[in-house]
Design an enzyme around this catalytic site. Structure first.
Site, PDB file in Angstrom:
ATOM      1  N   GLY A  31       5.833  -3.503  -2.705  1.00 46.09           N
ATOM      2  CA  GLY A  31       6.243  -3.949  -4.031  1.00 46.09           C
ATOM      3  C   GLY A  31       6.629  -2.760  -4.874  1.00 46.09           C
ATOM      4  O   GLY A  31       7.799  -2.442  -5.047  1.00 46.09           O
ATOM      5  N   CYS A  33      -2.938  -2.665 -33.281  1.00 49.15           N
ATOM      6  CA  CYS A  33      -4.041  -2.249 -34.154  1.00 49.15           C
ATOM      7  C   CYS A  33      -5.290  -1.920 -33.350  1.00 49.15           C
ATOM      8  O   CYS A  33      -6.367  -2.497 -33.550  1.00 49.15           O
ATOM      9  CB  CYS A  33      -4.329  -3.353 -35.169  1.00 49.15           C
ATOM     10  SG  CYS A  33      -2.947  -3.740 -36.242  1.00 49.15           S
ATOM     11  N   GLY A  87       0.781  -1.236   0.000  1.00 50.62           N
ATOM     12  CA  GLY A  87       0.000   0.000   0.000  1.00 50.62           C
ATOM     13  C   GLY A  87       0.804   1.273   0.000  1.00 50.62           C
ATOM     14  O   GLY A  87       0.255   2.351  -0.245  1.00 50.62           O
ATOM     15  N   TYR A 109       5.188  -3.222 -12.091  1.00 46.19           N
ATOM     16  CA  TYR A 109       3.994  -3.520 -12.882  1.00 46.19           C
ATOM     17  C   TYR A 109       4.139  -3.028 -14.323  1.00 46.19           C
ATOM     18  O   TYR A 109       3.220  -2.445 -14.883  1.00 46.19           O
ATOM     19  CB  TYR A 109       2.744  -2.939 -12.214  1.00 46.19           C
ATOM     20  CG  TYR A 109       2.517  -3.502 -10.838  1.00 46.19           C
ATOM     21  CD1 TYR A 109       2.083  -4.812 -10.672  1.00 46.19           C
ATOM     22  CD2 TYR A 109       2.789  -2.746  -9.702  1.00 46.19           C
ATOM     23  CE1 TYR A 109       1.912  -5.348  -9.404  1.00 46.19           C
ATOM     24  CE2 TYR A 109       2.616  -3.278  -8.429  1.00 46.19           C
ATOM     25  CZ  TYR A 109       2.179  -4.571  -8.296  1.00 46.19           C
ATOM     26  OH  TYR A 109       2.012  -5.108  -7.048  1.00 46.19           O
ATOM     27  N   GLU A 150       4.378  -5.675   3.053  1.00 41.83           N
ATOM     28  CA  GLU A 150       4.613  -6.279   1.741  1.00 41.83           C
ATOM     29  C   GLU A 150       4.787  -5.216   0.653  1.00 41.83           C
ATOM     30  O   GLU A 150       4.006  -5.151  -0.293  1.00 41.83           O
ATOM     31  CB  GLU A 150       3.448  -7.188   1.343  1.00 41.83           C
ATOM     32  CG  GLU A 150       3.161  -8.349   2.265  1.00 41.83           C
ATOM     33  CD  GLU A 150       1.905  -9.092   1.848  1.00 41.83           C
ATOM     34  OE1 GLU A 150       1.272  -8.688   0.840  1.00 41.83           O
ATOM     35  OE2 GLU A 150       1.534 -10.072   2.506  1.00 41.83           O
TER      36      GLU A 150
END
Length: 435
Positions: free
Chosen positions: A310, A386, A271, A415, A308
């Site tokens: 990330g 496309c 978070g 990400y 946690e």
């Protein structure tokens, strides 16, 4: 059906090329000397390690930092972080293997799967739909905690552990009620992605926790060690993030006492946010303030509080660079068309954010070919797919961008490659390089 595009960048201007670190500029220009057009991620493991060291340094001893591998699973980045984090958070067998390999490299040969060890492997696992093969791998590895998301998952873990002749450590993931004065998320932490306090596939709804705990404590092969509460992501406010941690600890301690759980772990999830426009003045997360506030919390003796992070650890350790294959002017709009796009870097479209760029000039250009450009104007940056949805940045002002130059997205370490649509149209996947 409406097309979802990133918000307009106006009145922003592209960053000057000088915001890219010298080693990054040099390496990208080296790549541009090759025959194939550039479309690549470049990572600096030292930048990720510095973030991890900084966060770890402000936290008390009872707090543990477990890197969320999903944010960036490039092996070089995972290895670079290993010495500076307490462990890892994983959500698949592939991520588990990456974490175990990094821990073996960090800690020495030992027992790679944790069997026969007196202490658990410092890995926690999450995910709303863990398959039996995933659960079996986690049980065999002897991980610190499997964050169980349902009663059925608890039964599956129990069955696997009994069959393996072992005991699996589990924590119950809780989807907090989120009402005023209720639960661990009474005043929800702000963030761009919310997973708690509302109907979702994540965790056990807070009102159901007593019944699920009653059954979990009776299941063979399980050691219920605590709770997991991850309710929001990308929060830039240190005060509310620290308050979330404190509420989770208080709620977990009270719930454990009430239901006879031997509380040893509280997992507060990730978070911590990233200021994607920090280069343009957006205020970053105040790590020092967060540490000061967290230190005021007093977990019960013997309780380990797991964070946690990330994105926070790896966002600024990566750059996505793509060659401009063409510059086109259409009905008053200039387009820089990339060898790449959302098949390589989907984040700006998926998360509705302005992800700014720097233009890195490349002098090399084939003789005899026209070299279209846009100068002193607003440009929309699009990819090679496309579909008009392949739009990464709209209406950003550039001094000049030419076919053959490189468009570089800073803060692309999280990400990015992992979150992209690699298979759509079958173009080559973006390369990944480590400085």
């Amino acid at each position: 059906m409406s097309i979802v595009l990133p918000p307009s960048a106006a009145p922003r201007s592209a960053y000057p090329a000088e915001v890219l670190p010298g080693p990054v500029r040099r390496r990208l220009l080296e790549l541009a000397e090759g025959e194939a057009p550039v479309s690549a991620y470049l990572y600096d493991g030292r930048a990720a390690a510095a973030r991890a060291r900084g966060l770890r340094a402000v936290l008390p001893e009872w707090a543990a930092v477990h890197y969320a591998v999903k944010a960036n699973s490039f092996p070089g980045v995972v290895r670079a972080l290993a010495p500076y984090v307490d462990g890892f958070e994983v959500a698949s067998r592939a991520e588990l293997e990456l974490a175990l390999a990094a821990l073996r490299e960090r800690d020495g040969p030992g027992d790679p799967q944790g069997s026969g060890r007196s202490s658990p492997v410092p890995v926690v696992a999450a995910g709303p739909a863990k398959s039996v093969p995933v659960l079996a791998a986690l049980v065999r590895a002897g991980v610190e905690a499997i964050n169980a998301e349902s009663l059925l998952e608890l039964h599956r873990i129990s069955r696997i552990a009994v069959a393996e002749g072992t005991t699996a450590r589990v924590a119950l993931r809780v989807n907090p009620a989120g009402g005023p004065g209720e639960g661990p998320e009474a005043a929800p932490a702000p963030g761009s992605l919310r997973m708690g306090g509302r109907a979702s596939q994540f965790g056990v709804p807070e009102p159901d926790v007593p019944g699920v705990l009653e059954q979990a404590l009776r299941l063979p092969g399980l050691d219920v060690t605590g709770f997991h509460v991850h309710a929001a992501s990308n929060n830039l406010d240190a005060g509310s993030q620290a308050a979330h941690l404190r509420r989770c600890v208080e709620w977990s301690a009270a719930t454990a006492r009430r239901h006879g759980v031997d509380l040893r772990m509280v997992d507060v999830g990730g978070g911590i946010g990233v200021a994607f426009e920090e280069l343009a003045g957006e205020r970053p997360f105040d790590v020092d303030r967060f540490g000061e506030l967290v230190a005021r919390c007093e977990p019960p003796p013997g309780v380990r509080v797991v964070l946690e992070p990330g994105r926070f650890l790896v966002a600024d350790c990566g750059w996505y660079a793509a060659e401009v294959t063409d510059v086109k002017h259409s009905y008053g709009t200039a387009f820089a068309v990339l060898r790449g796009g959302i098949n390589h870097f989907q984040l700006p479209t998926s998360w509705d954010l302005v992800h700014n760029i720097a233009v890195l000039p490349v002098d090399r250009w084939p003789d005899g070919l026209p070299r279209p450009e846009a100068a002193g104007t607003r440009v929309t940056v699009v990819g090679e797919l496309c579909t008009p949805e392949d739009t990464l940045l709209r209406d950003v002002r550039v001094d000049r961008v030419r076919a053959g130059d490189l468009v570089v997205f800073p803060y692309a370490g999280s990400y990015g490659w992992e979150f992209a649509m690699h298979g759509f149209l079958g173009h080559p996947v973006a390369e990944r390089h480590l400085l």
